[in-house]
Design a protein around this motif. Structure first.
Motif, mmCIF file in Angstrom:
data_model
loop_
_atom_site.group_PDB
_atom_site.id
_atom_site.type_symbol
_atom_site.label_atom_id
_atom_site.label_comp_id
_atom_site.label_asym_id
_atom_site.label_seq_id
_atom_site.Cartn_x
_atom_site.Cartn_y
_atom_site.Cartn_z
ATOM 1 N N SER A 288 1.727 11.493 -6.056
ATOM 2 C CA SER A 288 2.772 12.140 -6.843
ATOM 3 C C SER A 288 2.233 13.261 -7.715
ATOM 4 O O SER A 288 2.926 14.236 -8.005
ATOM 5 N N GLY A 289 0.995 13.127 -8.174
ATOM 6 C CA GLY A 289 0.413 14.140 -9.039
ATOM 7 C C GLY A 289 0.861 14.041 -10.491
ATOM 8 O O GLY A 289 0.435 14.835 -11.330
ATOM 9 N N LEU B 55 0.815 -1.216 0.000
ATOM 10 C CA LEU B 55 0.000 0.000 0.000
ATOM 11 C C LEU B 55 0.849 1.268 0.000
ATOM 12 O O LEU B 55 0.475 2.269 -0.625
ATOM 13 N N GLU B 56 1.970 1.232 0.687
ATOM 14 C CA GLU B 56 2.808 2.427 0.758
ATOM 15 C C GLU B 56 3.260 2.855 -0.642
ATOM 16 O O GLU B 56 3.233 4.040 -0.991
ATOM 17 N N TYR B 57 3.659 1.878 -1.437
ATOM 18 C CA TYR B 57 4.105 2.176 -2.803
ATOM 19 C C TYR B 57 2.973 2.781 -3.625
ATOM 20 O O TYR B 57 3.152 3.789 -4.328
ATOM 21 N N PHE B 58 1.787 2.200 -3.535
ATOM 22 C CA PHE B 58 0.666 2.689 -4.331
ATOM 23 C C PHE B 58 0.169 4.045 -3.829
ATOM 24 O O PHE B 58 -0.296 4.868 -4.615
ATOM 25 N N ASN B 59 0.275 4.275 -2.534
ATOM 26 C CA ASN B 59 -0.083 5.593 -2.002
ATOM 27 C C ASN B 59 0.867 6.667 -2.522
ATOM 28 O O ASN B 59 0.470 7.813 -2.746
ATOM 29 N N LEU C 295 -1.133 3.724 -11.704
ATOM 30 C CA LEU C 295 -1.984 3.390 -10.561
ATOM 31 C C LEU C 295 -3.336 2.860 -11.024
ATOM 32 O O LEU C 295 -3.846 1.870 -10.489
ATOM 33 N N MET C 296 -3.926 3.522 -12.017
ATOM 34 C CA MET C 296 -5.219 3.078 -12.536
ATOM 35 C C MET C 296 -5.127 1.671 -13.115
ATOM 36 O O MET C 296 -6.012 0.838 -12.903
ATOM 37 N N GLN C 297 -4.061 1.424 -13.854
ATOM 38 C CA GLN C 297 -3.891 0.121 -14.471
ATOM 39 C C GLN C 297 -3.838 -0.979 -13.424
ATOM 40 O O GLN C 297 -4.376 -2.073 -13.616
ATOM 41 N N ILE C 298 -3.202 -0.683 -12.301
ATOM 42 C CA ILE C 298 -3.050 -1.705 -11.258
ATOM 43 C C ILE C 298 -4.230 -1.696 -10.287
ATOM 44 O O ILE C 298 -4.855 -2.725 -10.044
ATOM 45 N N LYS C 299 -4.548 -0.517 -9.743
ATOM 46 C CA LYS C 299 -5.570 -0.465 -8.688
ATOM 47 C C LYS C 299 -6.974 -0.710 -9.233
ATOM 48 O O LYS C 299 -7.763 -1.434 -8.615
ATOM 49 N N VAL D 1 -13.959 4.673 -4.707
ATOM 50 C CA VAL D 1 -14.133 6.067 -4.288
ATOM 51 C C VAL D 1 -12.782 6.773 -4.190
ATOM 52 O O VAL D 1 -12.654 7.955 -4.529
ATOM 53 N N GLU D 2 -11.765 6.051 -3.752
ATOM 54 C CA GLU D 2 -10.417 6.621 -3.645
ATOM 55 C C GLU D 2 -9.865 7.037 -5.005
ATOM 56 O O GLU D 2 -9.037 7.942 -5.096
#
Length: 205
Positions: free
Chosen positions: A37-38, A28-32, A46-50, A72-73
């Motif tokens: 990052s913006g 989670l830390e990596y994905f957060n 992130l979209m591809q993975i999450k 929602v996130e």
């Protein structure tokens, strides 16, 4: 960079839904960091993975509340990818479908149909989305019917108890039995219909 490559190799290879979920939640830390990052490239990754792996896996495994939280996130980040039309259209379709499915299985039928209605506005000939939309409409109608059979059963039980306690007229017992029987019949018919609808949706989620 090594961690980046490791993550991408894992999520670009074939695994079970549970394995995708475990891998995502253990990093989670990596994905957060990607989310904060913006940078458009990081958000796309992130979209591809999450969304495409984690959210879809949660949905398929029936973790609807967790899935909805993850969706929602992501909502605030989706519009940032609009410049890449093909990528955005792919992500928005998965987002809308996943949120609609989760809300439906959480018995939030009206809210669910907001998202299936939007999908149908984009894909009017999609039979799957039409079936989900119609299923939600059916469930909303059935929910109204439930008030009727619960009331019938409650009246029937009260009348039978009253007849037993005060030895009232046999007609009280007959009427009470009739109310209870009709209510129970509607209950079982409703249960069969809903189970049938749900079984069809599970095969297509």
């Amino acid at each position: 960079m090594a961690q980046n490559s490791k993550q991408e190799r894992f999520f670009n290879s074939k695994h079970t839904s549970e394995e995708y979920i475990e891998m995502y939640e253990s990093n989670l830390e990596y994905f957060n960091q990607l989310a904060s990052s913006g940078q458009v490239d990081d958000l796309a990754r992130l979209m591809q993975i999450k969304l495409m792996k984690y959210v879809v896996s949660l949905r398929k495994e029936g973790y609807y509340t967790r899935c909805l939280t993850a969706i929602v996130e992501l909502e605030k980040d989706l519009p940032l990818l609009k410049d890449n039309v093909a990528l955005y259209n792919q992500y928005i379709e998965v987002y809308l479908f996943s949120k609609g499915v989760c809300l439906r299985y959480l018995n939030r039928y009206k809210e669910s149909n907001v998202f299936f209605n939007e999908l149908l506005s984009k894909f009017p000939d999609n039979d799957l989305y039409r079936q989900w939309f119609d299923s939600n409409k059916t469930n909303m109608r059935v929910r109204k019917v439930r008030t009727i059979y619960y009331t019938l059963m409650a009246i029937g039980v009260l009348l039978l108890v009253a007849q037993w306690v005060v030895s009232a007229s046999i007609w009280i017992k007959v009427v009470g039995f009739w109310f209870l029987s009709v209510g129970a019949l509607l209950f079982f018919a409703d249960t069969l219909i809903i189970n049938f609808i749900n079984s069809r949706r599970r095969r297509k989620r």
